[in-house]
Design a protein around this motif. Sequence first.
Motif, PDB file in Angstrom:
ATOM      1  N   TYR A   1       4.046   1.193   5.014  1.00 36.37           N
ATOM      2  CA  TYR A   1       4.375  -0.057   5.684  1.00 36.37           C
ATOM      3  C   TYR A   1       5.498  -0.831   4.986  1.00 36.37           C
ATOM      4  CZ  TYR A   1       1.341  -1.803   1.985  1.00 36.37           C
ATOM      5  OH  TYR A   1       0.780  -2.060   0.764  1.00 36.37           O
TER       6      TYR A   1
ATOM      7  N   ALA B   1       2.615  -6.891   7.809  1.00 29.73           N
ATOM      8  CA  ALA B   1       3.039  -5.545   7.424  1.00 29.73           C
ATOM      9  C   ALA B   1       3.159  -4.705   8.673  1.00 29.73           C
ATOM     10  CB  ALA B   1       2.027  -4.920   6.468  1.00 29.73           C
ATOM     11  N   MET B   2       4.115  -3.814   8.682  1.00 32.35           N
ATOM     12  CA  MET B   2       4.324  -2.988   9.845  1.00 32.35           C
ATOM     13  C   MET B   2       4.705  -1.579   9.392  1.00 32.35           C
ATOM     14  SD  MET B   2       6.516  -4.209  13.070  1.00 32.35           S
ATOM     15  CE  MET B   2       5.528  -4.650  14.480  1.00 32.35           C
ATOM     16  N   PRO B   3       4.230  -0.557  10.109  1.00 30.77           N
ATOM     17  CA  PRO B   3       4.562   0.807   9.690  1.00 30.77           C
ATOM     18  C   PRO B   3       6.078   1.012   9.694  1.00 30.77           C
ATOM     19  CG  PRO B   3       2.845   0.851  11.363  1.00 30.77           C
ATOM     20  CD  PRO B   3       3.336  -0.556  11.284  1.00 30.77           C
TER      21      PRO B   3
END
Lengths: 435, 435
Positions: free
Chosen positions: A56, A77-79
């Motif tokens: 992430y 949070a983001m992949p």
Amino acid sequence: MEATSGGSRLIGSRARQAAGHRPRVVIVGAGFGGLAAAKGLRHADVDVTVVDRRNYHLFQPLLYQVATAALSPAQIAMPIRRILSRQSNVTVLMERVEGIDKENRFVQTTNSRIAYDYLVVATGARHAYFGKDEWAETAPGLKTIADATEIRARILSAFERAEAAEDEAERRRFLTFVVVGGGPTGVELAGAIAELARKVIVRDFRRIDPSSARVVLVEAGNIVLPTMPAKLSGEARRHLEMLGVEVSLGEAVTRCDSEGVALAGGRQIRSSCVLWAAGVMASRAAKWLGVPADRAGRVHVDRNLNPPGNDEIFVIGDTAAVTDKNGRTVPGVAPAAKQMGEHAARAILAGLDGRTAGLFGYRDFGNLATIGRNAAVADFRRIRLSGFSAWLVWNIAHLWFLVGFRNRFVVFADWALAYVRYDRAARLITDRYER
Amino acid sequence: MEATSGGSRLIGSRARQAAGHRPRVVIVGAGFGGLAAAKGLRHADVDVTVVDRRNYHLFQPLLYQVATAALSPAQIAMPIRRILSRQSNVTVLMERVEGIDKENRFVQTTNSRIAYDYLVVATGARHAYFGKDEWAETAPGLKTIADATEIRARILSAFERAEAAEDEAERRRFLTFVVVGGGPTGVELAGAIAELARKVIVRDFRRIDPSSARVVLVEAGNIVLPTMPAKLSGEARRHLEMLGVEVSLGEAVTRCDSEGVALAGGRQIRSSCVLWAAGVMASRAAKWLGVPADRAGRVHVDRNLNPPGNDEIFVIGDTAAVTDKNGRTVPGVAPAAKQMGEHAARAILAGLDGRTAGLFGYRDFGNLATIGRNAAVADFRRIRLSGFSAWLVWNIAHLWFLVGFRNRFVVFADWALAYVRYDRAARLITDRYER
């Protein structure tokens, strides 16, 4: 326009013919700098590989809100592969980097070798304990999601243990929180803990009064937020004290263990929850590259962001010690990392076309720090704000820069609800703190 | 009306005079049963202590959505003390129970003794491996938030490792998912993994095709969802197969290790990600109480929910083996636990007033299980639904019963966005899976 294979108008096609293969760009680290570099190469006829040991990208400026139970990890949070999903010239690999072979131009991970023609090192920094690494167990720092959920568990557990405690001295120790370091993270953490104790959980206990919790911000220097103008530093301190934070200036921590901390002047503060926001040390990139670094471990780079003599390698963000083309020292903040990533991409594009890029120049958009739910300080050089107006600017700026519509929307909904209801959504004690 | 001290109309006042102190009710476990018991005592002139080793109540029916990255933990969990904040006769303690002294009537926790006049044991169940506890490391089950984030990390890491793998056989192993157990949890997990692979992350990889992932649901019996009517079981199987899940019936797992599983018929399935949804074992309450239990560890209770001879002790929810006043076996589902908690509270209130409560009768509102984002099966006895209509009912029912307005609102927003965008919000690999 997306890159398609062999498109003759794509940047880098000439270099490709010369090299006999599509140029390979490897970017290590998908923080603000690494992502900006990858995005800057979106129209290039190159193979980009982004390597990160996590899956992430983290919006670190809001991490303290996870640590203080206001936001959930997934909200900030983001992949990485999701962010870069539509950029077809990028492959994302979740791997731990073990070293870099400059001679043969490959990055060594735990499982594989990744060859590069250009390399961007954007591996960031971690907190540092000035040679007292044994303090890490007692006083966790805040850089990753695991750090944030650990700190959240420690803060919430301290109140739980105070409620269960039979002994008054123990109860006081559980209700004393020490934050070491008066930079933005320390100020934000101390303010958020004070607010949690005094506003959010105040009715949830029967045997203790959470609002009697003592929150001490310990700063070795003589002011908080030392990179801010003196007037705003003073304002920040005043706002902290209004929230009930004790601000201790001018004394360093000399001892730190399960009993609490001792300060240089001899004062002891008994506490079961000490948090570390005092020092930062760059990643091991200088060792991987075998190049000189400053005391904080940052690689000395030239004004093109290359370590001297390595034009194919860029070191950016918190990993680099940078003086820009105007002679200014570039601070370790997210906008600077982004700009360096963009510069690295431009320089690579120029190199592929046989041109030379200009030198790196840092544009300073200002400096923001928040203190609790109604106050912040903001320095835009011409305009300096403090209090509620600065807090509004802070909120808008952070929402704006959050990656992805979904997060922006949900974070806004959570903030709005939390603001109206004085609630914290994510008061969970998980993992090894489950009893 | 809140209980106020000494109010003469409050239930329990008479008992208080008789005992010389305010009657003490201790509730161990704050699941659906324990919370219902605590709430049922809100008007009673008693001191209620709720003890749980975690700080949160968990909406377990949605836990599989955390395990498959659709929801964040905080969206289905809420601090126990927050839920009971306004009920002034309740004290919440986060403590681990070590034993129960029936003779002297106290609960022993790690740190203290908690005396009781009435005791409600609602400590739930964990997954069980039928004597093969060594399988736990390979095949985690799903009961806590830590379990869910662990399973989420394993599922997402498997795709990451497949993308990085050099060897085709290894890649196949990483892209094979085995879910053991064809009950509601197994069906929901298998459906959600298939959907994740085929719809959500399908464009995010470069070297693998996530939609080629193999998801196998292994059930030792001859049907999935065995507690459902045969027609709905068949529908559920059909919907699973439409999502691309291989349903393997009639063979038990005989081996389970890092290579995958072996089935009774001799078939091997190589997999790096095996999940366990096959068995359930009650908490250690029978041992604490020194009373008989059935094979699943559940305490045999009478139709007043007391272990024989202990009228002051109630064992409820998944911890108890119950036949209700109509002779029906009570299933281990959330509504049953809630009803048992309400019954325990009523019985305690009656006892305090010197009355006798009626026996426990279970009202069965029906049975629901969901399969992916468009289908479910629902059995309301008179009405049986499958497909999209059942799925709508499932969503409304689960949103309705989620504790707290905030969660309901945010979960709804997340579901709506995820439905429209085929996205999963919480695709994070955290903690020890960070590489």
